[in-house]
Design a protein around this motif. Structure first.
Motif, PDB file in Angstrom:
ATOM      1  N   LYS A   1       0.822  -1.214   0.000  1.00 40.26           N
ATOM      2  CA  LYS A   1       0.000   0.000   0.000  1.00 40.26           C
ATOM      3  C   LYS A   1       0.857   1.265   0.000  1.00 40.26           C
ATOM      4  O   LYS A   1       0.513   2.257  -0.648  1.00 40.26           O
ATOM      5  CB  LYS A   1      -0.943  -0.008   1.200  1.00 40.26           C
ATOM      6  CG  LYS A   1      -2.055  -1.048   1.083  1.00 40.26           C
ATOM      7  CD  LYS A   1      -3.054  -0.961   2.226  1.00 40.26           C
ATOM      8  CE  LYS A   1      -4.220  -1.917   1.996  1.00 40.26           C
ATOM      9  NZ  LYS A   1      -5.226  -1.838   3.082  1.00 40.26           N
TER      10      LYS A   1
ATOM     11  N   LEU B   1       2.294   1.458  -3.578  1.00 36.85           N
ATOM     12  CA  LEU B   1       1.233   1.795  -4.534  1.00 36.85           C
ATOM     13  C   LEU B   1       0.860   3.270  -4.441  1.00 36.85           C
ATOM     14  O   LEU B   1       0.664   3.938  -5.469  1.00 36.85           O
ATOM     15  CB  LEU B   1      -0.002   0.926  -4.279  1.00 36.85           C
ATOM     16  CG  LEU B   1      -1.217   1.223  -5.155  1.00 36.85           C
ATOM     17  CD1 LEU B   1      -0.886   1.026  -6.630  1.00 36.85           C
ATOM     18  CD2 LEU B   1      -2.399   0.347  -4.746  1.00 36.85           C
TER      19      LEU B   1
ATOM     20  N   LEU C   1      -7.250  -6.311 -10.920  1.00 37.24           N
ATOM     21  CA  LEU C   1      -5.999  -5.720 -10.446  1.00 37.24           C
ATOM     22  C   LEU C   1      -5.412  -4.888 -11.581  1.00 37.24           C
ATOM     23  O   LEU C   1      -5.027  -5.436 -12.619  1.00 37.24           O
ATOM     24  CB  LEU C   1      -5.016  -6.814 -10.018  1.00 37.24           C
ATOM     25  CG  LEU C   1      -3.793  -6.358  -9.209  1.00 37.24           C
ATOM     26  CD1 LEU C   1      -4.210  -5.972  -7.802  1.00 37.24           C
ATOM     27  CD2 LEU C   1      -2.739  -7.462  -9.166  1.00 37.24           C
TER      28      LEU C   1
ATOM     29  N   GLU D   1      -1.289  -1.465 -10.006  1.00 38.09           N
ATOM     30  CA  GLU D   1      -1.361  -2.291  -8.794  1.00 38.09           C
ATOM     31  C   GLU D   1      -0.516  -3.553  -8.953  1.00 38.09           C
ATOM     32  O   GLU D   1       0.139  -3.995  -8.003  1.00 38.09           O
ATOM     33  CB  GLU D   1      -2.820  -2.660  -8.506  1.00 38.09           C
ATOM     34  CG  GLU D   1      -3.668  -1.494  -8.036  1.00 38.09           C
ATOM     35  CD  GLU D   1      -5.144  -1.847  -7.925  1.00 38.09           C
ATOM     36  OE1 GLU D   1      -5.839  -1.255  -7.078  1.00 38.09           O
ATOM     37  OE2 GLU D   1      -5.598  -2.721  -8.695  1.00 38.09           O
TER      38      GLU D   1
END
Length: 292
Positions: A9, A12, A33, A37
């Motif tokens: 996270k 990303l 996805l 990602e």
């Protein structure tokens, strides 16, 4: 929530902030996805030394990512996103381009199998760029595979790299460098001694090539200790790629797969440097520090 998801996270979020403008090929069926990602997951896996996709999918089992992509689809899409991944690496490395005009060039062997298996190995045997027998002077050993040529700045950020069969001399990579760099100092080892190319680099792109002289060369001059210390930066960076990012462990069966794996590792390395410097405000090359 495990460490992989937390790191994913963080990575990303920064990819969205810095690389969301990079476009990929439009898809008729929008995947669960997204491409960005998937790249973030790939970068996270490399950073955490997860070199096997089987191991990666064990990590994401029972997480929010498990239902978004299958293992076979992940592998296929990752290889198709090679140029997208490389463009992301270029964007990240460009963030450091204004900090220095001193660069280092070096190469490292990429062994695909042991020499005893080379003649019967099918790895990359159908590729246009086939593996060859080569010699690594630094390790004083012969090997079978490819050679990774790379240029990093004096801070350890990679700005360019390429592949060649193991029997191609390092000097040939200098011909590509003059198209990508200019007005800079380029430091190399004795493998890059070439008066003709040194003059060509200077005339074409104002690149000052500096390499140690051989002791039997005419008008021998000792190499600067400062430049010797700077040159070790790329050796340290390659060692970090080999240690944490498992650069020299090959699980690919095709050259496309090998090139994608190496690009993923260098992109992940650059991503962590970016996070260290711009986000966490800490030492650029402390790669083993936790993100979360």
């Amino acid at each position: 929530m495990n460490n992989l998801i937390q790191n994913y996270k963080i990575i990303l979020e920064e990819l969205i902030n810095t690389c969301s403008h990079i476009k990929t090929k439009p898809q008729i069926r929008v995947p669960k996805l997204s491409d960005l990602e998937l790249v973030a997951l790939n970068i996270t896996a490399e950073y955490m030394s997860i070199n096997s996709e089987l191991q990666l999918f064990r990590y994401i089992s029972k997480t929010e990512l498990e239902q978004k992509i299958e293992r076979s689809v992940y592998n296929r899409r990752k290889r198709k996103l090679f140029f997208y991944l490389e463009e992301i690496r270029r964007v990240l490395s460009a963030k450091f381009s204004d900090f220095t005009n001193v660069f280092i060039v070096d190469s490292t062997p990429l062994e695909i199998c042991k020499i005893s298996r080379a003649n019967r190995s099918g790895i990359c045997s159908t590729e246009n760029i086939r593996p060859e027998f080569g010699y690594c002077a630094a390790q004083k050993t012969r090997y079978f595979g490819y050679k990774l040529h790379a240029v990093c700045d004096k801070n350890g950020v990679f700005h360019s790299f390429d592949f060649s069969p193991a029997n191609v001399h390092d000097i040939n990579y200098l011909k590509d460098i003059k198209e990508n760099f200019k007005n800079c100092l380029l430091i190399g080892d004795r493998g890059y001694i070439s008066e003709k190319l040194r003059v060509d680099l200077f005339n074409y792109s104002n690149i000052k090539l500096s390499v140690p002289m051989r002791k039997n060369q005419h008008e021998f001059v000792s190499f600067s200790k400062v430049k010797s210390k700077i040159r070790k930066r790329i050796e340290t960076a390659i060692s970090q790629l080999s240690g944490q990012f498992l650069l020299h462990i090959n699980l690919a069966k095709t050259f496309e797969g090998l090139a994608t794996r190496i690009t993923s590792k260098i992109t992940s390395f650059t991503m962590i440097q970016y996070l260290n410097f711009f986000i966490f405000k800490r030492s650029l090359n402390k790669i083993k520090i936790n993100l979360s």
